[in-house]
Each structure stands twice: as C-alpha cells, then as structure tokens.
Design an enzyme around this catalytic site. Sequence first.
Site, PDB file in Angstrom:
ATOM      1  N   TYR A  72     -12.422 -62.880 -14.371  1.00  0.00           N
ATOM      2  CA  TYR A  72     -11.008 -63.226 -14.187  1.00  0.00           C
ATOM      3  C   TYR A  72     -10.462 -64.015 -15.375  1.00  0.00           C
ATOM      4  CZ  TYR A  72     -10.300 -61.033  -9.748  1.00  0.00           C
ATOM      5  OH  TYR A  72     -10.142 -60.070  -8.789  1.00  0.00           O
ATOM      6  N   HIS A 124      -0.544 -58.102  -4.128  1.00  0.00           N
ATOM      7  CA  HIS A 124      -1.948 -58.490  -4.339  1.00  0.00           C
ATOM      8  C   HIS A 124      -2.092 -59.834  -5.052  1.00  0.00           C
ATOM      9  CE1 HIS A 124      -3.111 -53.940  -3.926  1.00  0.00           C
ATOM     10  NE2 HIS A 124      -2.841 -54.512  -2.764  1.00  0.00           N
ATOM     11  N   SER A 196      -2.876 -45.217  -8.544  1.00  0.00           N
ATOM     12  CA  SER A 196      -3.722 -44.141  -8.043  1.00  0.00           C
ATOM     13  C   SER A 196      -3.438 -43.893  -6.562  1.00  0.00           C
ATOM     14  CB  SER A 196      -5.202 -44.490  -8.240  1.00  0.00           C
ATOM     15  OG  SER A 196      -5.488 -45.741  -7.640  1.00  0.00           O
TER      16      SER A 196
HETATM   17  C1  BJW Z   1      -0.455 -44.669 -15.877  1.00  0.00           C
HETATM   18  C2  BJW Z   1      -0.536 -44.964 -17.217  1.00  0.00           C
HETATM   19  C3  BJW Z   1       0.674 -45.091 -17.875  1.00  0.00           C
HETATM   20  C4  BJW Z   1      -2.523 -44.859 -16.519  1.00  0.00           C
HETATM   21  N1  BJW Z   1       1.827 -44.946 -17.202  1.00  0.00           N
HETATM   22  N2  BJW Z   1       0.685 -44.534 -15.224  1.00  0.00           N
HETATM   23  C5  BJW Z   1     -11.201 -47.051   4.424  1.00  0.00           C
HETATM   24  C6  BJW Z   1     -10.060 -46.284   4.562  1.00  0.00           C
HETATM   25  C7  BJW Z   1      -8.777 -46.857   4.352  1.00  0.00           C
HETATM   26  C8  BJW Z   1      -8.652 -48.205   4.023  1.00  0.00           C
HETATM   27  C9  BJW Z   1      -9.792 -48.948   3.899  1.00  0.00           C
HETATM   28  C10 BJW Z   1     -11.050 -48.381   4.099  1.00  0.00           C
HETATM   29  N3  BJW Z   1     -11.985 -49.335   3.898  1.00  0.00           N
HETATM   30  C11 BJW Z   1     -11.355 -50.487   3.577  1.00  0.00           C
HETATM   31  C12 BJW Z   1     -10.013 -50.255   3.567  1.00  0.00           C
HETATM   32  C13 BJW Z   1      -8.965 -51.232   3.239  1.00  0.00           C
HETATM   33  C14 BJW Z   1      -8.923 -51.523   1.730  1.00  0.00           C
HETATM   34  C15 BJW Z   1      -8.742 -50.225   0.960  1.00  0.00           C
HETATM   35  O1  BJW Z   1      -7.656 -49.719   0.816  1.00  0.00           O
HETATM   36  N4  BJW Z   1      -9.800 -49.675   0.391  1.00  0.00           N
HETATM   37  C16 BJW Z   1      -9.733 -48.393  -0.298  1.00  0.00           C
HETATM   38  C17 BJW Z   1     -10.370 -48.507  -1.682  1.00  0.00           C
HETATM   39  C18 BJW Z   1     -10.340 -47.344   0.586  1.00  0.00           C
HETATM   40  N5  BJW Z   1      -7.788 -52.387   1.544  1.00  0.00           N
HETATM   41  C19 BJW Z   1      -7.900 -53.698   1.699  1.00  0.00           C
HETATM   42  O2  BJW Z   1      -8.968 -54.235   1.939  1.00  0.00           O
HETATM   43  C20 BJW Z   1      -6.632 -54.511   1.624  1.00  0.00           C
HETATM   44  N6  BJW Z   1      -6.529 -55.366   2.743  1.00  0.00           N
HETATM   45  C21 BJW Z   1      -6.400 -54.855   3.972  1.00  0.00           C
HETATM   46  O3  BJW Z   1      -6.305 -53.667   4.178  1.00  0.00           O
HETATM   47  O4  BJW Z   1      -6.374 -55.804   4.969  1.00  0.00           O
HETATM   48  C22 BJW Z   1      -6.501 -55.337   6.314  1.00  0.00           C
HETATM   49  C23 BJW Z   1      -7.927 -54.869   6.498  1.00  0.00           C
HETATM   50  C24 BJW Z   1      -8.950 -55.774   6.278  1.00  0.00           C
HETATM   51  C25 BJW Z   1     -10.277 -55.346   6.461  1.00  0.00           C
HETATM   52  C26 BJW Z   1     -10.565 -54.031   6.822  1.00  0.00           C
HETATM   53  C27 BJW Z   1      -9.503 -53.136   7.002  1.00  0.00           C
HETATM   54  C28 BJW Z   1      -8.175 -53.566   6.858  1.00  0.00           C
HETATM   55  C29 BJW Z   1      -6.641 -55.387   0.392  1.00  0.00           C
HETATM   56  C30 BJW Z   1      -6.549 -54.592  -0.863  1.00  0.00           C
HETATM   57  C31 BJW Z   1      -6.618 -55.528  -2.061  1.00  0.00           C
HETATM   58  C32 BJW Z   1      -6.725 -54.758  -3.365  1.00  0.00           C
HETATM   59  N7  BJW Z   1      -7.040 -55.670  -4.404  1.00  0.00           N
HETATM   60  C33 BJW Z   1      -7.129 -55.205  -5.773  1.00  0.00           C
HETATM   61  C34 BJW Z   1      -7.664 -56.357  -6.660  1.00  0.00           C
HETATM   62  C35 BJW Z   1      -6.574 -57.401  -6.897  1.00  0.00           C
HETATM   63  C36 BJW Z   1      -7.084 -58.551  -7.698  1.00  0.00           C
HETATM   64  C37 BJW Z   1      -7.387 -58.179  -9.125  1.00  0.00           C
HETATM   65  O5  BJW Z   1      -6.513 -57.708  -9.863  1.00  0.00           O
HETATM   66  O6  BJW Z   1      -8.537 -58.362  -9.535  1.00  0.00           O
HETATM   67  O7  BJW Z   1      -5.853 -54.742  -6.219  1.00  0.00           O
HETATM   68  S1  BJW Z   1      -8.173 -53.742  -5.981  1.00  0.00           S
HETATM   69  C38 BJW Z   1      -7.180 -52.981  -7.209  1.00  0.00           C
HETATM   70  O8  BJW Z   1      -6.611 -51.750  -6.705  1.00  0.00           O
HETATM   71  C39 BJW Z   1      -5.990 -53.949  -7.427  1.00  0.00           C
HETATM   72  C40 BJW Z   1      -4.847 -52.989  -7.579  1.00  0.00           C
HETATM   73  O9  BJW Z   1      -3.631 -53.651  -7.328  1.00  0.00           O
HETATM   74  C41 BJW Z   1      -5.187 -51.909  -6.583  1.00  0.00           C
HETATM   75  C42 BJW Z   1      -4.496 -50.615  -6.838  1.00  0.00           C
HETATM   76  O10 BJW Z   1      -4.881 -50.085  -8.073  1.00  0.00           O
HETATM   77  P1  BJW Z   1      -3.802 -49.315  -8.958  1.00  0.00           P
HETATM   78  O11 BJW Z   1      -2.734 -50.245  -9.347  1.00  0.00           O
HETATM   79  O12 BJW Z   1      -3.396 -48.079  -8.280  1.00  0.00           O
HETATM   80  O13 BJW Z   1      -4.638 -49.035 -10.294  1.00  0.00           O
HETATM   81  P2  BJW Z   1      -5.653 -47.819 -10.593  1.00  0.00           P
HETATM   82  O14 BJW Z   1      -6.493 -48.250 -11.731  1.00  0.00           O
HETATM   83  O15 BJW Z   1      -6.346 -47.364  -9.379  1.00  0.00           O
HETATM   84  O16 BJW Z   1      -4.726 -46.608 -11.033  1.00  0.00           O
HETATM   85  C43 BJW Z   1      -3.998 -46.645 -12.238  1.00  0.00           C
HETATM   86  C44 BJW Z   1      -3.055 -45.464 -12.252  1.00  0.00           C
HETATM   87  O17 BJW Z   1      -2.228 -45.591 -13.397  1.00  0.00           O
HETATM   88  C45 BJW Z   1      -3.756 -44.103 -12.357  1.00  0.00           C
HETATM   89  O18 BJW Z   1      -3.161 -43.211 -11.416  1.00  0.00           O
HETATM   90  C46 BJW Z   1      -3.444 -43.637 -13.779  1.00  0.00           C
HETATM   91  O19 BJW Z   1      -3.303 -42.231 -13.910  1.00  0.00           O
HETATM   92  C47 BJW Z   1      -2.126 -44.320 -14.015  1.00  0.00           C
HETATM   93  N8  BJW Z   1      -1.793 -44.586 -15.415  1.00  0.00           N
HETATM   94  N9  BJW Z   1      -1.882 -45.028 -17.574  1.00  0.00           N
HETATM   95  C48 BJW Z   1       1.767 -44.658 -15.880  1.00  0.00           C
HETATM   96  N10 BJW Z   1       0.692 -45.366 -19.222  1.00  0.00           N
END
Ligand code: BJW
Length: 252
Positions: A72, A124, A196
């Site tokens: 971090y 987040h 994503s």
């Molecule tokens: C471009 C580009 C350019 C590149 N221009 N674009 C099973 C099924 C469903 C849900 C769950 C499950 N098991 C667990 C869950 C729940 C879980 C979840 O969703 N997991 C999945 C992985 C399955 N979610 C949670 O736990 C959340 N809480 C919750 O649900 O509470 C209730 C609950 C609790 C317990 C159990 C069940 C429910 C909390 C989620 C917290 C996510 N935290 C993070 C880390 C934050 C801190 C940090 O920064 O370190 O957030 S993880 C990470 O992913 C971060 C991001 O905000 C998040 C999303 O990622 P993002 O932004 O989409 O980035 P990428 O890298 O994935 O994608 C980048 C994109 O950009 C790509 O598409 C590229 O193509 C594109 N790109 N260049 C435009 N120039």
Amino acid sequence: MDAELTRSLVVAADLLANAQAVAVLTGAGVSAESGVSTFRDARSGLWSHFDPLQLASPEGFAADPGLVWRWYMHRLAAVEAASPNPGHLALVQLERLTPGFTLITQNVDDLHERAGNVHTLHLHGHIARFFCQTCQTPYTLRPEDRTAPMPPVCRFCPGYIRPGVVWFGEILPERELRAAWQAADACDLFLVIGTSGVVYPASQLPLRARRHGAPIIEINPEASELSPLADICLRGPSGVVLPHLVAQMHRR
Ligand code: BJW
Ligand code: ZN
C-alpha cells in the site's frame, strides 16, 4: 479513430446531451493512463509476483501485515506522483454539461477530485486514509511510516494501522452505496468506464439502471463482464475516448 468508433461516438454524444440524469461508474482503467496500475493487469514491476486480489483482503493482511503495508505504501506513492489524465478532465466537463450527474468510483485514488469533479462517491474507500484495524481510530500517516517494514501500531490499543480501503469480504460504506443505488435507479443514462465489472456490488449498478430501461454506454479498450449489458461499446482508452465524446457533445 476507426469509422465504427466515430459513428458510436455521435450516437453516445446525442444520448448524453439529451439525458437529464447520468450516472457514471469508473474503475482502475480510468487511472491507467495516469500511470496507476489496474488490478488485473498489475503483473509488471516490483510487485508482479504477488496477487493483488490476495493482498487486498483481511486474510492477506492477517497473514503478512508487513507485506500488505509495503504494497500500500508503494501504491500510495504512485498515486501521489500521478496526475489526472485527459479522461479525468473530460469527466469534469461532463459533470458541468449534465444537469443530474453522479460520479461513482471504485478507485481508491483521488484523481477525480484532483481533476475537479465536485461530488465523487468512493465505493472502495481512499488509499490515503488510515485507521486502526482493532478500535477504528483514524490515523495520520507519519513520514517514517512510508518506508517502515511493518504497519504502525495504534496509540490507543495494540491494533495495527491499515489503509482506509474496502477489502474483499468487507462491507462498503453505507452512505456511498445507498447514494450509488439511488443514482442507478434514477438515471436515464449509465456510463461504465474502465472496469472489468467482476467485483460485487459495484458490478450490479449498471444492471439496476438497465432494469428500468436506462441505456448503458461502456468505455473500455477490452470487452468486460459488463459489455453484454451495454447498448454502445466505445472501444478505446478512456483518456482518448472521453475527450472525443465531450468534443462531440459541443459540436451538436
Ligand atoms: C482501461 C484502460 C484505459 C485498461 N481506459 N479502460 C462470489 C460471487 C459474487 C460475489 C462474491 C463471490 N465471492 C465473494 C463475493 C463478493 C466480493 C466479490 O465481488 N468478489 C468477486 C471477485 C467474485 N465482493 C466483496 O467482497 C465486496 N464486499 C461485499 O460484497 O460485501 C458483502 C459480502 C461480504 C462477504 C461475502 C459476500 C458479500 C467488497 C469488494 C471490495 C473490492 N476491493 C478492491 C480493493 C480496494 C482496495 C485497493 O485498492 O487495494 O477494489 S479489489 C479491486 O477490484 C479494487 C477495485 O476497485 C475492484 C474493481 O476493479 P476494477 O476497477 O474493475 O479494475 P480491474 O483491474 O479489474 O479492471 C480494469 C479495467 O480497465 C479492465 O477492464 C481493462 O480492460 C480496463 N482498462 N486500461 C479504459 N486506458
Ligand atoms: Zn486502536
């Protein structure tokens, strides 16, 4: 720019110009052109052999607090060194051009604020805020913490200090999430940019908008989990596509 993208930009600019309430969901891709790594592409450099999805969890922090802290601090330095890119700046223009505009971000950086967006809902959390993982007391980062091998310890209890972000399995901030649901329910156009779309519950927001008939526009160089929902996919980097979109709105 290819002919198909140009055509789609014209249609998207028309939809935007006629919308009364626009909700925008951004992800890590929006900050990529500022030099901030996305999650699922962060496989280069110093931290390439660690899985960001493993580190961004309470289990990851419990298993190796020093490793997670250093990760971090490394990312915080990258965010502080970064500047808003043309995509961030175009979103400021969009906020000014659109009567009801809600910007919802999954990003923990402050590049939307630094660009000039007035209201941003951070689902987040914030990478530059800290608190005690045991008693939740807020913590102000000291210069020496940035290079420390372990997280600082709380002044009031034996708990470690952690970043003010939402890890997997943790609940999102209630006020932000509620406001985001409301914006998705009330919008007549939803923009999904640089995500994503794999992380719940943020990934449900466009679905909510879709359910009441709001068109969805995606901006992403690659297809995402949310692409099948989108009425218009603008395939390209947001730092290029968003300025073109705003310019097209001005041209109408
Ligand atoms: C471009 C580009 C350019 C590149 N221009 N674009 C099973 C099924 C469903 C849900 C769950 C499950 N098991 C667990 C869950 C729940 C879980 C979840 O969703 N997991 C999945 C992985 C399955 N979610 C949670 O736990 C959340 N809480 C919750 O649900 O509470 C209730 C609950 C609790 C317990 C159990 C069940 C429910 C909390 C989620 C917290 C996510 N935290 C993070 C880390 C934050 C801190 C940090 O920064 O370190 O957030 S993880 C990470 O992913 C971060 C991001 O905000 C998040 C999303 O990622 P993002 O932004 O989409 O980035 P990428 O890298 O994935 O994608 C980048 C994109 O950009 C790509 O598409 C590229 O193509 C594109 N790109 N260049 C435009 N120039
Ligand atoms: Zn404490």
